[in-house]
Design an enzyme around this catalytic site. Sequence first.
Site, PDB file in Angstrom:
ATOM      1  N   ASP A  91      45.835  39.707  70.814  1.00 55.23           N
ATOM      2  CA  ASP A  91      46.604  40.114  71.994  1.00 55.23           C
ATOM      3  C   ASP A  91      46.564  41.629  72.171  1.00 55.23           C
ATOM      4  O   ASP A  91      47.583  42.255  72.465  1.00 55.23           O
ATOM      5  CB  ASP A  91      48.047  39.629  71.878  1.00 55.23           C
ATOM      6  CG  ASP A  91      48.805  39.718  73.211  1.00 55.23           C
ATOM      7  OD1 ASP A  91      48.135  39.678  74.270  1.00 55.23           O
ATOM      8  OD2 ASP A  91      50.042  39.827  73.194  1.00 55.23           O
ATOM      9  N   LEU A  92      45.383  42.196  72.012  1.00 54.62           N
ATOM     10  CA  LEU A  92      45.239  43.639  72.216  1.00 54.62           C
ATOM     11  C   LEU A  92      45.372  43.961  73.696  1.00 54.62           C
ATOM     12  O   LEU A  92      44.664  43.401  74.531  1.00 54.62           O
ATOM     13  CB  LEU A  92      43.874  44.117  71.706  1.00 54.62           C
ATOM     14  CG  LEU A  92      43.728  44.282  70.197  1.00 54.62           C
ATOM     15  CD1 LEU A  92      42.278  44.617  69.858  1.00 54.62           C
ATOM     16  CD2 LEU A  92      44.656  45.375  69.677  1.00 54.62           C
TER      17      LEU A  92
END
Length: 268
Positions: A91-92
């Site tokens: 979930d960058l």
Amino acid sequence: IKVAKTPEGLASLREEWTLLRRVSHPNVLKAISPDSAREPPYLVTELVQGESLREKPQRQKRLDPAAAVELLMQILAGLVAAHAAGVVHRDLKPSNILISVDGNIRLADFGLGRAVKDLELSGRGDPDGVSVGSPIYMSPEQTKGLPGDARSDIFACGVLLHEMLCGSASPLKLPIDGAPPGLSRVVEAAISDRPKKRYRSAAKMAAALRPALNDPTPFTPNERSSTGLRRWGTPVAMLTIVALVAWYAMWRSPRRSVVRRGRRRPRT
């Protein structure tokens, strides 16, 4: 302090604590202690005085290429440590990347992260194959609910670099105006639809960044933009199929007639 307000939030908090204990690196946010027995449960992390990467481009519109590369080098350094520990972030995005007042990066919010071993054993990204992450930064395999690996994080880094250089993550357009053409090639390699075509590791991508700053070779696309292919290729193909089916149905209709030698007769 991160507080869990739902059962799902509690599970995410516990998963994040488990993963962060595996990773020790200056570019990864430190988790100090959890307390799941209190109401509400919480996780204490180090305090970072500064801002997130989301706020930085909003103030500066677009970053200088050299500054963008230096920030991404730190992001990739944190990923090298996480991947070496068997942890994929998944979930960058700018709000999960913290920048201290002295310019140091911390990767935060591993709540959607997973151990690589767990992903391999499950054979899919999450229960029921549900897609997880933030759509703009998600790799094609994540959008399908498939298990991700280090190359899913590489994809997100390509989008992040594009956003820092352009001031916007979407739409992805190459080459990037006002940036060295070498950086467009880095973005292209990182966002390939096919994981095997991306950089094999965060370290490989980091090694390509600084040389790309000084590479004046004009940009020539090696393949279609992955984002363009994913966002427009499928809808266009579907519309084409629907149009062909409708045309064929009309052509085969028994009501249709043709004119031959002055007489009209039904087509059979």
